[in-house]
Design a protein around this motif. Structure first.
Motif, PDB file in Angstrom:
ATOM      1  N   GLY A  82     -47.991  58.629  -5.086  1.00  0.00           N
ATOM      2  CA  GLY A  82     -48.727  57.527  -5.677  1.00  0.00           C
ATOM      3  C   GLY A  82     -48.876  57.671  -7.180  1.00  0.00           C
ATOM      4  N   TYR A  83     -49.171  58.879  -7.619  1.00  0.00           N
ATOM      5  CA  TYR A  83     -49.302  59.156  -9.058  1.00  0.00           C
ATOM      6  C   TYR A  83     -47.978  58.895  -9.769  1.00  0.00           C
ATOM      7  CZ  TYR A  83     -49.980  61.969 -13.305  1.00  0.00           C
ATOM      8  OH  TYR A  83     -50.040  62.407 -14.609  1.00  0.00           O
ATOM      9  N   ASN A  84     -46.885  59.358  -9.152  1.00  0.00           N
ATOM     10  CA  ASN A  84     -45.551  59.205  -9.732  1.00  0.00           C
ATOM     11  C   ASN A  84     -45.189  57.729  -9.887  1.00  0.00           C
ATOM     12  OD1 ASN A  84     -42.528  58.848  -9.530  1.00  0.00           O
ATOM     13  ND2 ASN A  84     -42.598  61.066  -9.698  1.00  0.00           N
ATOM     14  N   LYS A  85     -45.383  56.932  -8.852  1.00  0.00           N
ATOM     15  CA  LYS A  85     -45.008  55.519  -8.888  1.00  0.00           C
ATOM     16  C   LYS A  85     -45.848  54.741  -9.897  1.00  0.00           C
ATOM     17  CE  LYS A  85     -43.353  55.397  -4.102  1.00  0.00           C
ATOM     18  NZ  LYS A  85     -43.619  54.894  -2.718  1.00  0.00           N
ATOM     19  N   ARG A  86     -47.155  55.004  -9.906  1.00  0.00           N
ATOM     20  CA  ARG A  86     -48.019  54.296 -10.855  1.00  0.00           C
ATOM     21  C   ARG A  86     -47.631  54.619 -12.300  1.00  0.00           C
ATOM     22  NH1 ARG A  86     -53.439  53.273  -9.640  1.00  0.00           N
ATOM     23  NH2 ARG A  86     -53.586  52.604 -11.824  1.00  0.00           N
ATOM     24  N   LEU A  87     -47.362  55.878 -12.547  1.00  0.00           N
ATOM     25  CA  LEU A  87     -47.072  56.309 -13.913  1.00  0.00           C
ATOM     26  C   LEU A  87     -45.775  55.689 -14.421  1.00  0.00           C
ATOM     27  CD1 LEU A  87     -48.560  58.116 -15.902  1.00  0.00           C
ATOM     28  CD2 LEU A  87     -47.107  60.014 -15.186  1.00  0.00           C
ATOM     29  N   ARG A  88     -44.762  55.614 -13.567  1.00  0.00           N
ATOM     30  CA  ARG A  88     -43.463  55.084 -13.994  1.00  0.00           C
ATOM     31  C   ARG A  88     -43.507  53.587 -14.280  1.00  0.00           C
ATOM     32  NH1 ARG A  88     -43.341  59.493 -13.308  1.00  0.00           N
ATOM     33  NH2 ARG A  88     -41.723  61.089 -13.305  1.00  0.00           N
ATOM     34  N   ARG A  89     -44.444  52.898 -13.712  1.00  0.00           N
ATOM     35  CA  ARG A  89     -44.597  51.467 -13.992  1.00  0.00           C
ATOM     36  C   ARG A  89     -45.475  51.217 -15.222  1.00  0.00           C
ATOM     37  NH1 ARG A  89     -45.034  50.926  -8.143  1.00  0.00           N
ATOM     38  NH2 ARG A  89     -47.310  50.904  -8.334  1.00  0.00           N
ATOM     39  N   SER A  90     -45.952  52.290 -15.842  1.00  0.00           N
ATOM     40  CA  SER A  90     -46.946  52.145 -16.908  1.00  0.00           C
ATOM     41  C   SER A  90     -46.411  52.494 -18.286  1.00  0.00           C
ATOM     42  CB  SER A  90     -48.171  53.030 -16.599  1.00  0.00           C
ATOM     43  OG  SER A  90     -48.711  52.714 -15.338  1.00  0.00           O
ATOM     44  N   ALA A  91     -45.088  52.613 -18.433  1.00  0.00           N
ATOM     45  CA  ALA A  91     -44.530  53.060 -19.711  1.00  0.00           C
ATOM     46  C   ALA A  91     -44.922  52.129 -20.857  1.00  0.00           C
ATOM     47  CB  ALA A  91     -43.011  53.175 -19.606  1.00  0.00           C
ATOM     48  N   GLU A  92     -44.785  50.822 -20.655  1.00  0.00           N
ATOM     49  CA  GLU A  92     -45.112  49.882 -21.732  1.00  0.00           C
ATOM     50  C   GLU A  92     -46.598  49.939 -22.069  1.00  0.00           C
ATOM     51  OE1 GLU A  92     -44.769  45.101 -22.800  1.00  0.00           O
ATOM     52  OE2 GLU A  92     -43.859  45.899 -20.967  1.00  0.00           O
ATOM     53  N   MET A  93     -47.436  50.064 -21.070  1.00  0.00           N
ATOM     54  CA  MET A  93     -48.877  50.160 -21.308  1.00  0.00           C
ATOM     55  C   MET A  93     -49.207  51.414 -22.112  1.00  0.00           C
ATOM     56  SD  MET A  93     -51.964  50.089 -18.489  1.00  0.00           S
ATOM     57  CE  MET A  93     -51.273  51.461 -17.537  1.00  0.00           C
ATOM     58  N   ILE A  94     -48.580  52.528 -21.785  1.00  0.00           N
ATOM     59  CA  ILE A  94     -48.813  53.775 -22.509  1.00  0.00           C
ATOM     60  C   ILE A  94     -48.384  53.635 -23.967  1.00  0.00           C
ATOM     61  CG2 ILE A  94     -48.058  56.181 -22.697  1.00  0.00           C
ATOM     62  CD1 ILE A  94     -47.931  56.232 -19.625  1.00  0.00           C
ATOM     63  N   ALA A  95     -47.229  52.994 -24.196  1.00  0.00           N
ATOM     64  CA  ALA A  95     -46.741  52.818 -25.567  1.00  0.00           C
ATOM     65  C   ALA A  95     -47.721  51.962 -26.379  1.00  0.00           C
ATOM     66  CB  ALA A  95     -45.356  52.184 -25.546  1.00  0.00           C
ATOM     67  N   ARG A  96     -48.277  50.920 -25.778  1.00  0.00           N
ATOM     68  CA  ARG A  96     -49.213  50.053 -26.502  1.00  0.00           C
ATOM     69  C   ARG A  96     -50.520  50.784 -26.817  1.00  0.00           C
ATOM     70  NH1 ARG A  96     -48.078  44.602 -26.665  1.00  0.00           N
ATOM     71  NH2 ARG A  96     -46.312  43.870 -25.419  1.00  0.00           N
TER      72      ARG A  96
END
Length: 302
Positions: A82-96
């Protein structure tokens, strides 16, 4: 967590929560019907930063550590998948989020930038190169510091002397560094008159320098043997050492070279979390007026 890391994580969570409340379009899209996530996006990013600061390069090990030591801070902790899947979908959010934190730092306004690229190896065998999901992105390139070829990417980074990432890009190992640098500055919209960009001789090209000058940026680099002496030569050696030490911080303390990503999204988000961890430490050290150097991670990495 130690008290310093606890303070940083709390301040980071509160700031991210505010940013995401103000900018809900940053959050990855989710189905209108379904279960609401038990771990908020702000908690997810905070967990990722803690993982990077503590030097974890294995998500399974970090999740076990979190469940054993971080439950007082997080009401819910996901399993590794679950942690892995959530994190990989969050790249753009992390960059912002990283961009907003960087702009809140005093060093964001520094009129000197440093640019360099560093290898990000993605495989060591021929079979990996053939079968990997990264095959059309990663390339063979030369690593001058280790005097060997590698297969992977290059992290291109524009940073301040304090170590704050201003712009970054992941590109194939053979990508032209001057073109990547120009694209980074243009895409981020950070060009401003009176800025100085310090680089090495790999960024030598008249057209590239002319492009920077049109944006109001002065390129400072060593002169070749066939050139007349260039201005600012006395500043090059100490400032070039700074960008090398920034890369070493990413590789040594934040385990950049041990990212273990196998897919495009996996590599991208692992590199992003390490850049965010560095940005967060500088943001926290500068906004809380700590006496230690802005780039110091010693208080948080244990």
């Amino acid at each position: 967590m130690n008290p310093d890391l606890d303070t940083l994580a709390t301040a980071l969570y509160v700031r991210i929560d505010d940013l995401l409340a103000q900018n809900p379009h940053w959050v990855p899209q989710r189905p209108a019907v379904g279960f609401a996530p038990k771990l908020s996006d702000a908690e997810l990013i905070t967990l990722a930063v803690i993982s990077a600061l503590l030097g974890y390069d294995n998500e399974s090990q970090f999740v076990r550590y979190a469940k054993a030591h971080l439950r007082p801070w997080f009401a819910y902790l996901p399993n590794r998948d679950g942690y892995n899947k959530r994190l990989r979908r969050s790249a753009e959010m992390i960059a912002r989020v990283m961009g907003c934190l960087a702009r809140e730092c005093e060093s964001w306004h520094d009129d000197v930038w440093l640019v360099d690229s560093t290898p990000v190896e993605c495989g060591t065998s021929r079979e990996t190169q053939k079968r990997s999901d990264l095959a059309r992105w990663a390339q063979y390139g030369w690593c001058a510091s280790h005097s060997r070829y590698f297969w992977g990417l290059r992290l291109h980074l524009v940073a301040t002397p304090a170590g704050l990432p201003i712009a970054f890009a992941l590109a194939g190992a053979k990508a032209d560094e001057r073109e990547v640098c120009a694209d980074m500055i243009a895409a981020a919209g950070i060009a401003r008159p009176g800025q100085t960009l310090i680089a090495d001789n790999r960024y030598r090209r008249a057209a590239f320098e002319r492009q920077l000058n049109q944006a109001g940026i002065t390129l400072l680099r060593p002169a070749t043997r066939s050139e007349a002496p260039r201005p600012g030569a006395r500043f090059l050696r100490p400032l070039r050492q700074i960008i090398e030490s920034i890369n070493q911080t990413l590789k040594g303390q934040l385990s950049l070279e041990r990212h273990k990503g196998r897919t495009r999204s996996g590599v991208a988000v692992r590199i992003l979390t390490r850049l965010l961890a560095l940005t967060t430490a500088i943001w926290h050290n500068e906004t809380h007026r700590h006496s230690r150097p802005a780039r110091s991670l010693t208080a948080y990495d244990h």
